[in-house]
Design a protein around this motif. Structure first.
Motif, short mmCIF file in Angstrom:
data_model
loop_
_atom_site.label_atom_id
_atom_site.label_comp_id
_atom_site.label_asym_id
_atom_site.label_seq_id
_atom_site.Cartn_x
_atom_site.Cartn_y
_atom_site.Cartn_z
N MET A 221 -5.20 -2.32 -6.20
CA MET A 221 -6.13 -2.37 -5.22
C MET A 221 -5.99 -4.40 -5.87
O MET A 221 -6.71 -5.05 -4.92
N LEU B 18 -4.73 3.68 -8.82
CA LEU B 18 -5.05 2.31 -7.32
C LEU B 18 -5.78 1.57 -7.63
O LEU B 18 -5.97 0.69 -6.31
N LEU C 120 -4.25 3.31 3.49
CA LEU C 120 -3.57 4.17 1.99
C LEU C 120 -3.52 5.58 2.76
O LEU C 120 -2.97 6.71 2.71
N VAL D 155 0.13 7.58 2.60
CA VAL D 155 0.98 8.55 1.54
C VAL D 155 0.04 10.37 2.21
O VAL D 155 -1.29 10.14 2.63
N PHE E 159 -7.03 -1.98 2.03
CA PHE E 159 -5.97 -1.12 0.91
C PHE E 159 -6.39 0.07 1.55
O PHE E 159 -5.14 1.57 1.30
N LEU E 160 -7.48 0.26 1.59
CA LEU E 160 -8.98 1.97 1.30
C LEU E 160 -8.03 2.47 2.61
O LEU E 160 -8.36 3.22 2.89
N ILE F 269 0.46 8.24 -7.08
CA ILE F 269 -0.13 9.59 -6.58
C ILE F 269 0.94 9.97 -6.71
O ILE F 269 1.04 11.41 -7.45
N VAL G 235 0.69 -1.45 0.09
CA VAL G 235 0.31 0.03 0.10
C VAL G 235 0.95 1.35 -0.19
O VAL G 235 0.67 2.55 -0.99
N ASN G 236 1.86 1.40 0.62
CA ASN G 236 2.82 2.78 0.67
C ASN G 236 3.30 2.83 -0.70
O ASN G 236 3.36 3.68 -0.75
N GLY H 25 1.33 3.80 -3.17
CA GLY H 25 0.51 5.26 -2.91
C GLY H 25 1.55 5.74 -3.13
O GLY H 25 0.33 6.95 -4.15
N SER I 288 -4.36 8.45 -11.48
CA SER I 288 -3.97 7.62 -10.44
C SER I 288 -4.78 7.29 -9.36
O SER I 288 -4.87 5.90 -8.96
N ASN J 227 1.52 14.59 -0.72
CA ASN J 227 1.57 14.15 -2.11
C ASN J 227 0.61 14.47 -3.26
O ASN J 227 0.80 14.42 -4.00
#
Length: 388
Positions: A296, A292, A314, A318, A310-311, A221, A213-214, A217, A288, A322
């Protein structure tokens, strides 16, 4: 030059055409020239081609001996041909008649090699620079002038909004933005899937599946989303801008606008720049999001990371900075793409070849500018958007 004994009984050629023959005598290679080495004898094309072929087969090596006694006539043209073939140096062994030696001596005395041109002086360099200047400086000058005219047009828009071409602006906004949503979403979705699968293969080895996820993201993004959207828009809308204005140049519509007093910058450049400046951040955000979503779904399939996790992870992975950085540089990308497209469109000459060349240059320059500006943003804002 040394005079050595020539091969015994070297026959004199009966033909008037100049010829060269190779012979072996006493374990040594001799090159025997015969015929008439005159301008008249070498005037025909066939004779010249035959002689050139013979000379090519007799390279002027140091150990090769030459016998010129069978030559019937030798004028300055023939002597110059031999002297050039010898590279302006006498062979180590040479046999010839006195009258031939006199002609060759005269040719050798007055033949001067081509002198090397002296390097240009500083004054000559400055004069050449002032007359022909590098193309890059001319492009920078014209591009800066285009930016200055855009600034003046924006000031005119602020003073008299009712005079602005709002219909053109709305049409460009729809053309550059709404019609590009499907292709940007598809490409972003596929890029997200590919990245997620590649990252999952590495993270699984270290038991760090949650960090997908990191990585996804931040990369999508902050960098890949804006750059990917800008590259697609540069190839799609940047080329369209150049082609539209270029066709107006070919059909002399730009000249007609100038005659009628309609400013090109206010009616052609400013609406396109404003439309892309607004549409580009939205397209970047849309790309983006699609990337994502693809990441995902791929993370769920490859690493069993649910979309709910994931949601929820996120926003923590992030920081919101950003997103603002991505939107800001996307607006810069849009302005650059529009300006470059308008610049090359204005530079199109009234022919179809120039139109195609200008469109190609516009796309290549826009993509290069996007990558350079993105690298500049990465250096300037390297400490923004990361958690301590």
């Amino acid at each position: 030059m040394s005079i050595a004994t020539s091969p015994a009984d070297a026959p004199v050629a009966g033909s008037v055409l100049p010829r060269i023959e190779q012979r072996e005598q006493d374990g040594r290679s001799w090159t025997v020239a015969s015929g008439r080495w005159t301008t008249l004898a070498m005037s025909s094309r066939s004779a010249w081609q035959a002689l050139a072929k013979d000379l090519a087969g007799a390279p002027p090596t140091e150990d090769r001996a030459w016998d010129l006694r069978p030559i019937e006539q030798l004028d300055h043209i023939g002597a110059q041909l031999l002297w050039d073939h010898w590279r302006h140096d006498w062979p180590a062994t040479l046999e010839m008649l006195p009258q031939h030696k006199a002609v060759l001596d005269q040719v050798a005395r007055f033949t001067v090699g081509t002198p090397e041109e002296p390097p240009p002086t500083l004054a000559e360099r400055l004069r050449h620079f002032s007359h022909t200047g590098p193309r890059a400086l001319e492009v920078v000058r014209d591009f800066v002038g285009l930016i200055g005219q855009l600034a003046l047009d924006v000031c005119t828009l602020g003073r008299a909004p009712h005079r602005a071409p709002w219909r053109d602006f709305s049409g460009h906004l729809y053309q550059f933005g709404a019609t590009a949503l499907h292709i940007t979403a598809l490409v972003g979705l596929l890029i997200g899937v590919v990245l997620a699968y590649l990252i999952s293969q590495q993270l699984r080895q270290y038991g760090a599946e949650a960090f997908v996820v990191n990585i996804l993201g931040l990369s999508l993004i902050r960098e890949l989303g804006p750059v990917l959207a800008a590259v697609l828009i540069a190839g799609r809308s940047g080329s369209a801008i150049t082609a539209q204005i270029g066709v107006m140049r070919v059909t002399e519509e730009l000249d007609a606008m100038r005659v009628m007093g309609i400013p090109h910058g206010f009616r052609l450049v400013m609406p396109r720049v404003m439309a892309l400046a607004i549409a580009m951040p939205l397209i970047s955000l849309w790309t983006s999001m699609a990337a994502l979503v693809g990441g995902m779904l791929a993370a769920d399939a490859a690493l069993d990371i649910s979309p709910a996790y994931f949601l929820s992870a996120l926003p923590r992975a992030v920081p919101i900075a950003n997103l603002w950085l991505a939107l800001a540089k996307s607006a810069v990308f849009g302005i650059l793409i529009a300006l470059i497209g308008c610049y090359f469109g204005m530079k199109v000459k009234p022919n179809t070849e120039s139109l195609g060349r200008g469109t190609t240059s516009s796309v290549v320059t826009s993509i290069t500018a996007v990558i350079l500006v993105d690298a500049l943003f990465a250096v300037l804002f390297k400490g923004v958007g990361f958690r301590a």
